[in-house]
Motif scaffolding. Structure first.
Motif, PDB file in Angstrom:
ATOM      1  N   TYR A   1       4.767  14.097  -1.147  1.00 54.63           N
ATOM      2  CA  TYR A   1       4.824  15.219  -0.212  1.00 54.63           C
ATOM      3  C   TYR A   1       5.830  16.273  -0.664  1.00 54.63           C
ATOM      4  O   TYR A   1       5.528  17.474  -0.692  1.00 54.63           O
ATOM      5  N   LEU A   2       7.041  15.846  -1.010  1.00 51.24           N
ATOM      6  CA  LEU A   2       8.076  16.800  -1.399  1.00 51.24           C
ATOM      7  C   LEU A   2       7.713  17.555  -2.674  1.00 51.24           C
ATOM      8  O   LEU A   2       8.009  18.744  -2.804  1.00 51.24           O
ATOM      9  N   ALA A   3       7.076  16.881  -3.617  1.00 48.14           N
ATOM     10  CA  ALA A   3       6.631  17.559  -4.845  1.00 48.14           C
ATOM     11  C   ALA A   3       5.591  18.628  -4.511  1.00 48.14           C
ATOM     12  O   ALA A   3       5.645  19.750  -5.034  1.00 48.14           O
ATOM     13  N   ALA A   4       4.660  18.300  -3.637  1.00 46.91           N
ATOM     14  CA  ALA A   4       3.630  19.270  -3.238  1.00 46.91           C
ATOM     15  C   ALA A   4       4.264  20.427  -2.470  1.00 46.91           C
ATOM     16  O   ALA A   4       3.909  21.597  -2.680  1.00 46.91           O
ATOM     17  N   TYR A   5       5.197  20.121  -1.595  1.00 42.06           N
ATOM     18  CA  TYR A   5       5.859  21.157  -0.809  1.00 42.06           C
ATOM     19  C   TYR A   5       6.648  22.100  -1.720  1.00 42.06           C
ATOM     20  O   TYR A   5       6.577  23.326  -1.570  1.00 42.06           O
ATOM     21  N   ALA A   6       7.375  21.543  -2.676  1.00 40.04           N
ATOM     22  CA  ALA A   6       8.151  22.362  -3.614  1.00 40.04           C
ATOM     23  C   ALA A   6       7.223  23.248  -4.442  1.00 40.04           C
ATOM     24  O   ALA A   6       7.515  24.430  -4.664  1.00 40.04           O
ATOM     25  N   GLU A   7       6.106  22.681  -4.860  1.00 40.50           N
ATOM     26  CA  GLU A   7       5.134  23.469  -5.636  1.00 40.50           C
ATOM     27  C   GLU A   7       4.592  24.627  -4.798  1.00 40.50           C
ATOM     28  O   GLU A   7       4.476  25.754  -5.280  1.00 40.50           O
ATOM     29  N   ALA A   8       4.284  24.368  -3.538  1.00 38.06           N
ATOM     30  CA  ALA A   8       3.783  25.427  -2.650  1.00 38.06           C
ATOM     31  C   ALA A   8       4.855  26.495  -2.422  1.00 38.06           C
ATOM     32  O   ALA A   8       4.554  27.692  -2.398  1.00 38.06           O
ATOM     33  N   GLU A   9       6.108  26.077  -2.262  1.00 35.50           N
ATOM     34  CA  GLU A   9       7.206  27.012  -2.057  1.00 35.50           C
ATOM     35  C   GLU A   9       7.398  27.936  -3.261  1.00 35.50           C
ATOM     36  O   GLU A   9       7.838  29.065  -3.113  1.00 35.50           O
ATOM     37  N   GLU A  10       7.060  27.425  -4.445  1.00 36.66           N
ATOM     38  CA  GLU A  10       7.196  28.223  -5.674  1.00 36.66           C
ATOM     39  C   GLU A  10       5.943  29.036  -5.956  1.00 36.66           C
ATOM     40  O   GLU A  10       5.819  29.636  -7.022  1.00 36.66           O
ATOM     41  N   GLY A  11       5.005  29.044  -5.012  1.00 40.35           N
ATOM     42  CA  GLY A  11       3.793  29.846  -5.185  1.00 40.35           C
ATOM     43  C   GLY A  11       2.662  29.122  -5.879  1.00 40.35           C
ATOM     44  O   GLY A  11       1.615  29.724  -6.153  1.00 40.35           O
ATOM     45  N   GLY A  12       2.844  27.851  -6.151  1.00 44.82           N
ATOM     46  CA  GLY A  12       1.795  27.080  -6.815  1.00 44.82           C
ATOM     47  C   GLY A  12       0.751  26.588  -5.827  1.00 44.82           C
ATOM     48  O   GLY A  12       0.811  26.866  -4.630  1.00 44.82           O
ATOM     49  N   ALA A  13      -0.209  25.868  -6.373  1.00 45.18           N
ATOM     50  CA  ALA A  13      -1.290  25.309  -5.552  1.00 45.18           C
ATOM     51  C   ALA A  13      -1.270  23.796  -5.684  1.00 45.18           C
ATOM     52  O   ALA A  13      -1.898  23.228  -6.582  1.00 45.18           O
ATOM     53  N   PRO A  14      -0.531  23.111  -4.796  1.00 42.71           N
ATOM     54  CA  PRO A  14      -0.477  21.648  -4.890  1.00 42.71           C
ATOM     55  C   PRO A  14      -1.851  21.029  -4.653  1.00 42.71           C
ATOM     56  O   PRO A  14      -2.711  21.612  -3.992  1.00 42.71           O
ATOM     57  N   SER A  15      -2.015  19.857  -5.196  1.00 42.88           N
ATOM     58  CA  SER A  15      -3.280  19.140  -5.075  1.00 42.88           C
ATOM     59  C   SER A  15      -3.458  18.574  -3.671  1.00 42.88           C
ATOM     60  O   SER A  15      -2.674  17.734  -3.227  1.00 42.88           O
ATOM     61  N   LEU A  16      -4.493  19.042  -2.992  1.00 43.99           N
ATOM     62  CA  LEU A  16      -4.813  18.486  -1.687  1.00 43.99           C
ATOM     63  C   LEU A  16      -5.185  17.016  -1.828  1.00 43.99           C
ATOM     64  O   LEU A  16      -4.809  16.192  -0.996  1.00 43.99           O
ATOM     65  N   GLY A  17      -5.887  16.693  -2.896  1.00 40.17           N
ATOM     66  CA  GLY A  17      -6.323  15.312  -3.114  1.00 40.17           C
ATOM     67  C   GLY A  17      -5.180  14.326  -3.166  1.00 40.17           C
ATOM     68  O   GLY A  17      -5.263  13.239  -2.598  1.00 40.17           O
ATOM     69  N   SER A  18      -4.083  14.688  -3.823  1.00 36.64           N
ATOM     70  CA  SER A  18      -2.947  13.756  -3.901  1.00 36.64           C
ATOM     71  C   SER A  18      -2.317  13.563  -2.525  1.00 36.64           C
ATOM     72  O   SER A  18      -1.890  12.459  -2.186  1.00 36.64           O
ATOM     73  N   LEU A  19      -2.284  14.620  -1.722  1.00 38.28           N
ATOM     74  CA  LEU A  19      -1.708  14.531  -0.384  1.00 38.28           C
ATOM     75  C   LEU A  19      -2.575  13.697   0.560  1.00 38.28           C
ATOM     76  O   LEU A  19      -2.068  12.837   1.276  1.00 38.28           O
ATOM     77  N   THR A  20      -3.872  13.949   0.537  1.00 34.83           N
ATOM     78  CA  THR A  20      -4.747  13.207   1.442  1.00 34.83           C
ATOM     79  C   THR A  20      -4.909  11.760   0.995  1.00 34.83           C
ATOM     80  O   THR A  20      -4.979  10.858   1.832  1.00 34.83           O
TER      81      THR A  20
END
Length: 192
Positions: A72-91
């Protein structure tokens, strides 16, 4: 949202470890009288047995929550930096947590488990919070977009913050003679 999700969810996870012992329905093919006498003949777990059972099931779940937090934190950090985190890894991580949480609830709601009387009053509310957590993870596992996932997660974090699960967990820990520190008490039970 800089705080660790595992901390926010700790009120749900650390308290899950006990459940109703004897409130399950009648077994098919048995008679109510036979069920009553069987339950009456069984002895509740000792404090030591209950503490070991609690840790055996809760500690691996806490370790899994830390892993979930990392995703979760990796995806959140990526989103905060303007990236597109993987929805698949989160779900996928949410679905794994949902299933593990359900397994934990099943283990602690096993009708063959008789808890010591000292924690009987805490068992049902503890399990109620666990089922709420399972429902939350199920919702997250079905998010359709990363934006939706993060929106739903904010609700999960708020629910965790408002939960009295942490207090219930600490009361159970105290009555089972366990450390209030879940990391310390899990040092011999957490799988690597």
């Amino acid at each position: 949202m800089k705080k660790r999700l595992a901390y926010a969810l700790a009120t749900l996870l650390l308290l899950t470890g006990c459940a109703s012992g004897g409130q399950a329905g009648q077994v098919a093919g048995s008679t109510p009288a036979a069920d009553a006498s069987t339950a009456a003949d069984r002895e509740p777990m000792s404090i030591e047995e209950a503490a070991a059972y609690f840790l055996k099931h809760v500690c691996p779940m806490n370790a899994m929550a830390d892993e979930y937090d990392d995703v979760y934190l990796a995806a959140y950090a990526e989103a905060e930096e303007g990236g597109a985190p993987s929805l698949g890894s989160l779900t996928e991580a949410s679905a794994e947590m949902r299933d593990a949480a359900r397994d934990l609830a099943d283990a602690f709601s096993d009708e063959d488990i008789l808890w010591p009387s000292v924690i009987e009053e805490e068992i049902e509310p503890l399990l109620d919070v666990q089922y709420d957590y399972i429902a939350s993870m199920a919702v997250l596992a079905n998010a359709k977009t990363t934006d939706q996932f993060f929106f739903l997660m904010s609700g999960v974090e708020q629910k965790a913050a408002l939960s009295n699960g942490g207090a219930i967990s600490q009361e159970i820990r105290a009555k089972l003679n366990l450390s209030a520190d879940p990391v310390y008490s899990c040092r011999n039970y957490t799988s690597s």
